[in-house]
Design a protein around this motif. Sequence first.
Motif, mmCIF file in Angstrom:
data_model
loop_
_atom_site.group_PDB
_atom_site.id
_atom_site.type_symbol
_atom_site.label_atom_id
_atom_site.label_comp_id
_atom_site.label_asym_id
_atom_site.label_seq_id
_atom_site.Cartn_x
_atom_site.Cartn_y
_atom_site.Cartn_z
ATOM 1 N N THR A 1 -37.875 17.305 -44.469
ATOM 2 C CA THR A 1 -37.806 16.586 -43.206
ATOM 3 C C THR A 1 -38.977 17.035 -42.345
ATOM 4 O OG1 THR A 1 -35.391 16.418 -43.325
ATOM 5 C CG2 THR A 1 -36.415 16.057 -41.177
ATOM 6 N N ALA A 2 -40.009 16.201 -42.304
ATOM 7 C CA ALA A 2 -41.194 16.494 -41.506
ATOM 8 C C ALA A 2 -40.920 16.151 -40.048
ATOM 9 C CB ALA A 2 -42.388 15.699 -42.029
ATOM 10 N N GLN A 3 -41.338 17.018 -39.153
ATOM 11 C CA GLN A 3 -41.015 16.876 -37.727
ATOM 12 C C GLN A 3 -42.294 16.813 -36.890
ATOM 13 O OE1 GLN A 3 -38.226 20.230 -37.075
ATOM 14 N NE2 GLN A 3 -37.799 19.979 -39.262
ATOM 15 N N VAL A 4 -42.313 15.918 -35.924
ATOM 16 C CA VAL A 4 -43.449 15.745 -35.021
ATOM 17 C C VAL A 4 -42.994 16.077 -33.601
ATOM 18 C CG1 VAL A 4 -45.110 14.114 -34.050
ATOM 19 C CG2 VAL A 4 -44.518 13.996 -36.479
ATOM 20 N N TYR A 5 -43.711 17.009 -32.974
ATOM 21 C CA TYR A 5 -43.400 17.435 -31.611
ATOM 22 C C TYR A 5 -44.535 17.027 -30.677
ATOM 23 C CZ TYR A 5 -39.731 20.233 -33.761
ATOM 24 O OH TYR A 5 -38.625 20.628 -34.462
ATOM 25 N N LEU A 6 -44.184 16.810 -29.406
ATOM 26 C CA LEU A 6 -45.148 16.313 -28.433
ATOM 27 C C LEU A 6 -45.126 17.185 -27.184
ATOM 28 C CD1 LEU A 6 -47.114 13.877 -28.093
ATOM 29 C CD2 LEU A 6 -45.278 12.737 -26.819
ATOM 30 N N ARG A 7 -46.331 17.439 -26.635
ATOM 31 C CA ARG A 7 -46.448 18.167 -25.374
ATOM 32 C C ARG A 7 -47.357 17.400 -24.422
ATOM 33 N NH1 ARG A 7 -48.725 24.365 -24.295
ATOM 34 N NH2 ARG A 7 -48.320 24.365 -22.037
ATOM 35 N N LEU B 1 -39.210 17.227 -29.535
ATOM 36 C CA LEU B 1 -39.213 16.452 -30.763
ATOM 37 C C LEU B 1 -39.489 14.986 -30.449
ATOM 38 C CD1 LEU B 1 -38.654 16.561 -33.864
ATOM 39 C CD2 LEU B 1 -36.289 15.959 -33.310
ATOM 40 N N ALA B 2 -40.526 14.445 -31.095
ATOM 41 C CA ALA B 2 -40.900 13.049 -30.868
ATOM 42 C C ALA B 2 -40.496 12.148 -32.022
ATOM 43 C CB ALA B 2 -42.408 12.943 -30.643
ATOM 44 N N GLY B 3 -40.278 12.713 -33.199
ATOM 45 C CA GLY B 3 -39.880 11.915 -34.350
ATOM 46 C C GLY B 3 -39.829 12.774 -35.602
ATOM 47 N N PHE B 4 -39.172 12.257 -36.634
ATOM 48 C CA PHE B 4 -39.086 12.977 -37.910
ATOM 49 C C PHE B 4 -38.840 11.979 -39.019
ATOM 50 C CE2 PHE B 4 -34.846 12.802 -36.081
ATOM 51 C CZ PHE B 4 -34.043 12.419 -37.146
ATOM 52 N N GLU B 5 -39.116 12.403 -40.235
ATOM 53 C CA GLU B 5 -38.847 11.562 -41.398
ATOM 54 C C GLU B 5 -38.545 12.446 -42.601
ATOM 55 O OE1 GLU B 5 -40.842 7.998 -44.116
ATOM 56 O OE2 GLU B 5 -41.590 8.387 -42.078
ATOM 57 N N LYS B 6 -37.534 12.040 -43.353
ATOM 58 C CA LYS B 6 -37.143 12.766 -44.557
ATOM 59 C C LYS B 6 -37.718 12.064 -45.777
ATOM 60 C CE LYS B 6 -33.000 14.617 -46.832
ATOM 61 N NZ LYS B 6 -31.521 14.697 -46.754
ATOM 62 N N VAL C 1 -47.201 19.073 -35.814
ATOM 63 C CA VAL C 1 -46.443 18.642 -36.984
ATOM 64 C C VAL C 1 -46.048 19.865 -37.800
ATOM 65 C CG1 VAL C 1 -46.441 17.224 -39.081
ATOM 66 C CG2 VAL C 1 -47.755 16.487 -37.060
ATOM 67 N N GLY C 2 -44.782 19.934 -38.200
ATOM 68 C CA GLY C 2 -44.335 21.061 -39.007
ATOM 69 C C GLY C 2 -42.982 20.813 -39.615
ATOM 70 N N ASP C 3 -42.425 21.870 -40.250
ATOM 71 C CA ASP C 3 -41.104 21.719 -40.865
ATOM 72 C C ASP C 3 -40.010 22.367 -40.024
ATOM 73 O OD1 ASP C 3 -41.718 24.336 -41.333
ATOM 74 O OD2 ASP C 3 -41.610 24.215 -43.513
ATOM 75 N N ASN C 4 -40.369 22.858 -38.841
ATOM 76 C CA ASN C 4 -39.399 23.261 -37.829
ATOM 77 C C ASN C 4 -40.146 23.456 -36.522
ATOM 78 O OD1 ASN C 4 -39.980 26.309 -37.445
ATOM 79 N ND2 ASN C 4 -39.720 26.150 -39.662
#
Length: 400
Positions: free
Chosen positions: A320-326, A339-344, A384-387
């Motif tokens: 589950t790749a996770q995209v974070y936004l600042r 957290l801005a979005g994720f996809e498995k 972008v990361g896995d947590n």
Amino acid sequence: MNRYELDLNKYASLARAAAAEGCVLLENKNNALPLKKGEKIAVYGRSAFNYYKSGLGSGGLVNTRYVVGILDALKDCEDISVDEKLSAIYEEWIKENPYDEGKGWGQVPWAQKEMPVTEEMLKASERTDAALVIIGRTAGEDQDNHDEPGSYRLAKEEEDLIAGVCGAFKRVIVLLNVGNIIDMSWVKKYRPDAVMYTWQGGQEGGNGLLDVLTGAVNPCGKLTDTIAETISDYPSDKNFGDLVKNYYQEDIYVGYRYFETFAKEKVLYPFGYGLTYTFFAYEDLEIEGNGASAADIENGAEVKVSFTVTNKGSCFGEETAQVYLRDMVSSTVKPVQELAGFEKVGLEPGESRRLEIRIGCRQMRTLDRGCKWHVEPGDFLVSVGDNAADILLKGMFTVM
């Protein structure tokens, strides 16, 4: 009239898959998991015999035709054998210490009495390959964990059990059959080889967990909470439980937002964390939509974040790749990242997949002092990361 029939076999299969994919693997030193074909396992903890399929309340009171617990599934597995001598010791003790049903609604014990560990029980280390220690907790409406032994914290008998088994066995796996996170400070103290939240898996919970333990399913669950060192590290803790009023002292910094902004050093396991039996590489970050105006974003324009994920291991796995936004120049205070979005994605060994996460108005907007939402011009950092803590790719875009 149309007649609808429920395919119970299909339902059971889906329930088993959901239980398996929900397991969150926190520790796995020296590939303690998966279990190997032909191994003999010593199973500790009364929750192996009294499995929590669910908590209390509307969902927990649903009657199921059957429940497959952890020990049930292990005993039915042809590739793994369970130490029957240890199981017999537990069975005799449970006859004298039956399951406590409590005294009705809201008065059910959060945990069951645990059998004190004895030298005779630990002799199973001489005839088995590994130990499973199972810790159980219920959950329920109108009833919460408390910061006390046998609830949020381990009971003395549970801690003694983990300590004794870790001292006697070369390979120890702790499984948490719980409805919420519990205190995890004991992991550093006793250092079990593997730790996994198996949650309350429903009627097929034992079979789902078996699939993960044997490697038939690669663990892929991710934490939806931050696990901190102590319960007092959570800013909501000091105001929790008042029957008349509550203070939301954490303000906008709910959950991982607080820890990522103010208290990273207090985190044991970050939001979004979860190990697998393989490992993944993230590469080639691209950001499309840089330079769009704030008005365009509010009218539906999006920024597209794309990157490649590759399975670098030797077995199939899901990530589950996770995209974070600042928001780097917000006119009001904001968390360091959200957290801005994720996809498995499921990948075979060596397989790569290009993923695309779209970021729009909802993720970029700011609530101003007049309580109005709007998108502000400025720079945004994409991580972008896995947590939430392990960021592998970074990039920027600008809203004009």
